[in-house]
Design an enzyme around this catalytic site. Sequence first.
Site, PDB file in Angstrom:
ATOM      1  N   HIS A  93       0.846  -1.194   0.000  1.00 28.67           N
ATOM      2  CA  HIS A  93       0.000   0.000   0.000  1.00 28.67           C
ATOM      3  C   HIS A  93       0.878   1.239   0.000  1.00 28.67           C
ATOM      4  CE1 HIS A  93       0.624  -1.407   4.131  1.00 28.67           C
ATOM      5  NE2 HIS A  93       0.629  -0.145   4.508  1.00 28.67           N
ATOM      6  N   HIS A  95       0.999   5.111   1.073  1.00 32.70           N
ATOM      7  CA  HIS A  95       0.371   6.144   1.911  1.00 32.70           C
ATOM      8  C   HIS A  95       0.476   7.469   1.169  1.00 32.70           C
ATOM      9  CE1 HIS A  95       0.472   3.983   5.932  1.00 32.70           C
ATOM     10  NE2 HIS A  95       1.425   3.312   5.327  1.00 32.70           N
TER      11      HIS A  95
HETATM   12  P1  AMP Z   1       1.987   0.086   7.469  1.00 33.50           P
HETATM   13  O1  AMP Z   1       1.715  -1.367   7.160  1.00 33.50           O
HETATM   14  O2  AMP Z   1       3.002   0.261   8.545  1.00 33.50           O
HETATM   15  O3  AMP Z   1       2.328   0.877   6.225  1.00 33.50           O
HETATM   16  O4  AMP Z   1       0.658   0.723   8.055  1.00 33.50           O
HETATM   17  C1  AMP Z   1      -0.609   0.214   7.765  1.00 33.50           C
HETATM   18  C2  AMP Z   1      -1.612   1.349   7.743  1.00 33.50           C
HETATM   19  O5  AMP Z   1      -2.891   0.767   7.522  1.00 33.50           O
HETATM   20  C3  AMP Z   1      -1.710   2.167   9.040  1.00 33.50           C
HETATM   21  O6  AMP Z   1      -1.541   3.549   8.729  1.00 33.50           O
HETATM   22  C4  AMP Z   1      -3.116   1.848   9.568  1.00 33.50           C
HETATM   23  O7  AMP Z   1      -3.712   2.958  10.206  1.00 33.50           O
HETATM   24  C5  AMP Z   1      -3.839   1.466   8.300  1.00 33.50           C
HETATM   25  N1  AMP Z   1      -4.963   0.552   8.515  1.00 33.50           N
HETATM   26  C6  AMP Z   1      -4.960  -0.623   9.192  1.00 33.50           C
HETATM   27  N2  AMP Z   1      -6.173  -1.195   9.182  1.00 33.50           N
HETATM   28  C7  AMP Z   1      -6.971  -0.364   8.459  1.00 33.50           C
HETATM   29  C8  AMP Z   1      -8.353  -0.382   8.091  1.00 33.50           C
HETATM   30  N3  AMP Z   1      -9.175  -1.387   8.460  1.00 33.50           N
HETATM   31  N4  AMP Z   1      -8.850   0.646   7.360  1.00 33.50           N
HETATM   32  C9  AMP Z   1      -8.047   1.665   6.981  1.00 33.50           C
HETATM   33  N5  AMP Z   1      -6.734   1.746   7.301  1.00 33.50           N
HETATM   34  C10 AMP Z   1      -6.204   0.750   8.032  1.00 33.50           C
END
Ligand code: AMP
Length: 129
Positions: A93, A95
Site C-alpha cells: 500500500h 500512503h
Molecule cells: P503500514 O503497514 O506500517 O504501512 O501501516 C498500515 C496502515 O494501515 C496504518 O496507517 C493503519 O492505520 C492502516 N490501517 C490498518 N487497518 C486499516 C483499516 N481497516 N482501514 C483503513 N486503514 C487501516
Amino acid sequence: MSTIFTKIIKGEIPSYKIAENDQFFAFLDINPNAIGHTLVVPKKEVNKIFELDKETYRGLMDYSYDIAQAIEKVVPCKRVGMTVIGLEVPHVHVHLIPLNNMSDATFGKKIQMGEEDFKKLAQRISAEL
Ligand code: AMP
C-alpha cells in the site's frame, strides 16, 4: 489467509472508499497522520512493494498520482507526500499524506476523526476524480 486489505477490497470489512478500478483500490487510512491520509492498494495480494511485477508497480504509481491530485484539490496542504512502509499490513500500500509540516509525515502522530467526517471527506476526494 486474506489480508485485512483484501477483505476491504472484497467489501467484507467496511472502508471509507475513494475509488477503485480493476487493479487498484483507494480508501482513507482509519488511523490517519493528517486529514486526507489515504492508502492506495493493488488488488493483487503481494506483501512487499518491490516484489510487485513492474507493470503493477507502475500502475500503482499512476493510480496514486491521480488520487493525490484529487486529495490536493480538497485538503489544504503544502503538498501531498508519499510513503511506503508495510510493517503493519503485509499487503502493498502507498500512503498519500497531505503535509503541512514534518510531523504530518511522522507515523507516531495520529489525529482523531469522526465517522461522518471520514465519509464526507472520502466523497469529496472521490468527486474530484
Ligand atoms: P503500514 O503497514 O506500517 O504501512 O501501516 C498500515 C496502515 O494501515 C496504518 O496507517 C493503519 O492505520 C492502516 N490501517 C490498518 N487497518 C486499516 C483499516 N481497516 N482501514 C483503513 N486503514 C487501516
